[in-house]
Design an enzyme around this catalytic site. Structure first.
Site, short mmCIF file in Angstrom:
data_model
loop_
_atom_site.label_atom_id
_atom_site.label_comp_id
_atom_site.label_asym_id
_atom_site.label_seq_id
_atom_site.Cartn_x
_atom_site.Cartn_y
_atom_site.Cartn_z
N GLY A 169 -16.20 0.45 -9.20
CA GLY A 169 -15.11 0.94 -7.78
C GLY A 169 -13.97 1.04 -8.74
O GLY A 169 -14.05 -0.25 -9.52
N MET A 171 -9.70 -0.60 -8.96
CA MET A 171 -9.04 -1.79 -8.20
C MET A 171 -8.59 -1.81 -6.81
O MET A 171 -8.82 -0.62 -6.16
CB MET A 171 -7.83 -1.49 -8.79
CG MET A 171 -7.58 -3.15 -10.03
SD MET A 171 -6.47 -2.77 -11.03
CE MET A 171 -5.45 -3.99 -10.50
N SER A 177 -10.88 -13.24 -4.64
CA SER A 177 -10.62 -11.64 -3.78
C SER A 177 -9.10 -11.60 -4.06
O SER A 177 -8.97 -12.14 -3.34
CB SER A 177 -11.99 -11.19 -2.96
OG SER A 177 -11.00 -11.57 -1.49
N HIS A 178 -8.91 -9.97 -3.37
CA HIS A 178 -7.53 -9.91 -3.25
C HIS A 178 -7.47 -10.38 -1.39
O HIS A 178 -6.26 -10.93 -1.28
CB HIS A 178 -7.34 -8.53 -3.35
CG HIS A 178 -6.79 -8.21 -4.23
ND1 HIS A 178 -8.19 -7.30 -5.19
CD2 HIS A 178 -6.09 -8.32 -5.94
CE1 HIS A 178 -7.69 -7.33 -6.69
NE2 HIS A 178 -6.57 -7.47 -6.37
N GLU A 220 -15.54 -9.22 -13.23
CA GLU A 220 -15.47 -8.45 -14.37
C GLU A 220 -15.57 -7.96 -15.59
O GLU A 220 -15.68 -8.19 -16.64
CB GLU A 220 -13.12 -9.39 -14.54
CG GLU A 220 -12.64 -9.72 -13.45
CD GLU A 220 -12.18 -9.09 -12.73
OE1 GLU A 220 -11.64 -7.30 -13.71
OE2 GLU A 220 -11.58 -8.34 -11.41
N GLY A 243 -12.94 -3.72 -3.08
CA GLY A 243 -13.49 -4.81 -2.70
C GLY A 243 -14.70 -5.41 -2.95
O GLY A 243 -16.18 -5.93 -2.70
N CYS A 257 -6.73 4.95 -0.46
CA CYS A 257 -5.48 5.80 -1.70
C CYS A 257 -4.31 5.36 -0.87
O CYS A 257 -3.97 5.28 0.17
CB CYS A 257 -5.37 6.83 -1.63
SG CYS A 257 -4.36 8.30 -2.66
P1 ADP Z 1 -11.21 -6.02 -6.40
O1 ADP Z 1 -12.79 -6.62 -7.05
O2 ADP Z 1 -12.25 -4.61 -6.13
O3 ADP Z 1 -10.16 -5.48 -7.31
P2 ADP Z 1 -11.17 -7.77 -3.73
O4 ADP Z 1 -12.86 -7.52 -3.54
O5 ADP Z 1 -10.21 -8.60 -5.16
O6 ADP Z 1 -11.08 -5.95 -4.77
O7 ADP Z 1 -9.76 -7.30 -2.78
C1 ADP Z 1 -10.08 -6.83 -1.58
C2 ADP Z 1 -9.90 -6.57 -0.77
O8 ADP Z 1 -8.75 -5.97 -1.01
C3 ADP Z 1 -10.39 -5.72 0.64
O9 ADP Z 1 -10.64 -6.15 1.87
C4 ADP Z 1 -8.26 -5.19 1.39
O10 ADP Z 1 -7.97 -6.59 2.08
C5 ADP Z 1 -7.60 -5.62 -0.62
N1 ADP Z 1 -6.85 -4.20 -0.54
C6 ADP Z 1 -5.77 -4.01 -0.70
N2 ADP Z 1 -5.33 -2.63 -1.17
C7 ADP Z 1 -6.25 -2.35 -0.61
C8 ADP Z 1 -6.73 -1.17 -0.95
N3 ADP Z 1 -5.26 0.25 -1.54
N4 ADP Z 1 -8.12 -0.39 -0.83
C9 ADP Z 1 -8.87 -1.37 0.11
N5 ADP Z 1 -8.44 -2.39 0.03
C10 ADP Z 1 -7.43 -3.07 -0.47
ZN ZN Z 2 -4.78 10.19 -2.07
#
Ligand code: ADP
Ligand code: ZN
Length: 191
Positions: free
Chosen positions: A15, A17, A57-58, A89, A20, A145
């Site tokens: 999916g 960025m 993770s974020h 990644e 999750g 979004c």
């Molecule tokens: P990825 O590895 O896909 O980049 P992560 O697992 O690192 O995603 O992070 C997911 C987390 O990011 C979510 O649980 C939420 O806390 C946070 N987040 C920040 N911005 C968004 C967004 N636009 N949509 C969904 N989650 C977001």
């Molecule tokens: Zn949109």
């Protein structure tokens, strides 16, 4: 769902960025550890978003990972005792990753890969399309979004607040660059 018992398999979590992917990878790997299976986790060296040695993770969850340059190094670090291989990644790895993952699954390993399906230009990213085609299981997650609140399937690149052009350089010295999750309608590429 029937559980595979006679071989290994490939699992892809993908999916845009912020959808999750890392969170889901960490969740699955934690459960593997609870089941007392042996797990090894890898990520590309160039991804040092938060930590050189962990998948983070974020939202702040993390799990220990080995940073590697080339997918060959993954093969070298896996022996018969390893049950599960986690790779984050995956889009940044050389295409050789595909055959290496197939080989690991043939040898009975569960291989769990997380990675971006497309880049900010909306083009399929590195080895991900082929990994998705070959995997037994694929989960495509959505972010939210940032513009309209709909499910987001794309990654928007912004340079000084404006949508980036497809041919903008990857590294921009002195510019404020951000990435955000957007849906099909809100995603933009500068002409
Ligand atoms: P990825 O590895 O896909 O980049 P992560 O697992 O690192 O995603 O992070 C997911 C987390 O990011 C979510 O649980 C939420 O806390 C946070 N987040 C920040 N911005 C968004 C967004 N636009 N949509 C969904 N989650 C977001
Ligand atoms: Zn949109």
């Amino acid at each position: 769902m029937y559980k595979i018992t006679k071989s290994g398999w490939l699992e892809v979590i993908t999916g845009p960025m912020y959808c999750g992917k890392s969170e889901e990878l960490i969740r699955r790997l934690r459960r593997v550890k609870i089941a007392k299976q042996k797990v090894k986790v890898f990520k590309p060296v160039l991804d040092n978003r938060y930590s050189k040695k962990d998948v983070v993770s974020h939202s702040g969850n993390s799990i220990e990972a080995v940073p590697v340059d080339h997918p060959e190094e993954i093969l070298k670090r896996i022996d018969a005792s390893v049950d599960v291989v986690g790779i984050d990644e995956a889009q940044f790895f050389h295409e050789d990753l595909i055959e290496i993952c197939e080989d690991l699954a043939d040898r009975g390993k569960r291989v769990i890969l997380a990675g971006l399906d497309r880049d900010f230009r909306n083009q399929p990213f590195g080895p991900m399309p082929e990994l998705m085609a070959r995997a037994e299981y694929v989960d495509k997650l959505h972010a939210i979004c940032i513009q309209c609140g709909e499910p987001a399937s794309r990654t928007q690149r912004l340079i000084d607040g404006e949508p980036a052009a497809a041919d903008d350089p990857v590294i921009l010295v002195g510019a404020a660059e951000v990435y955000e999750a957007r849906c099909r309608s809100c995603h933009a590429i500068k002409e």
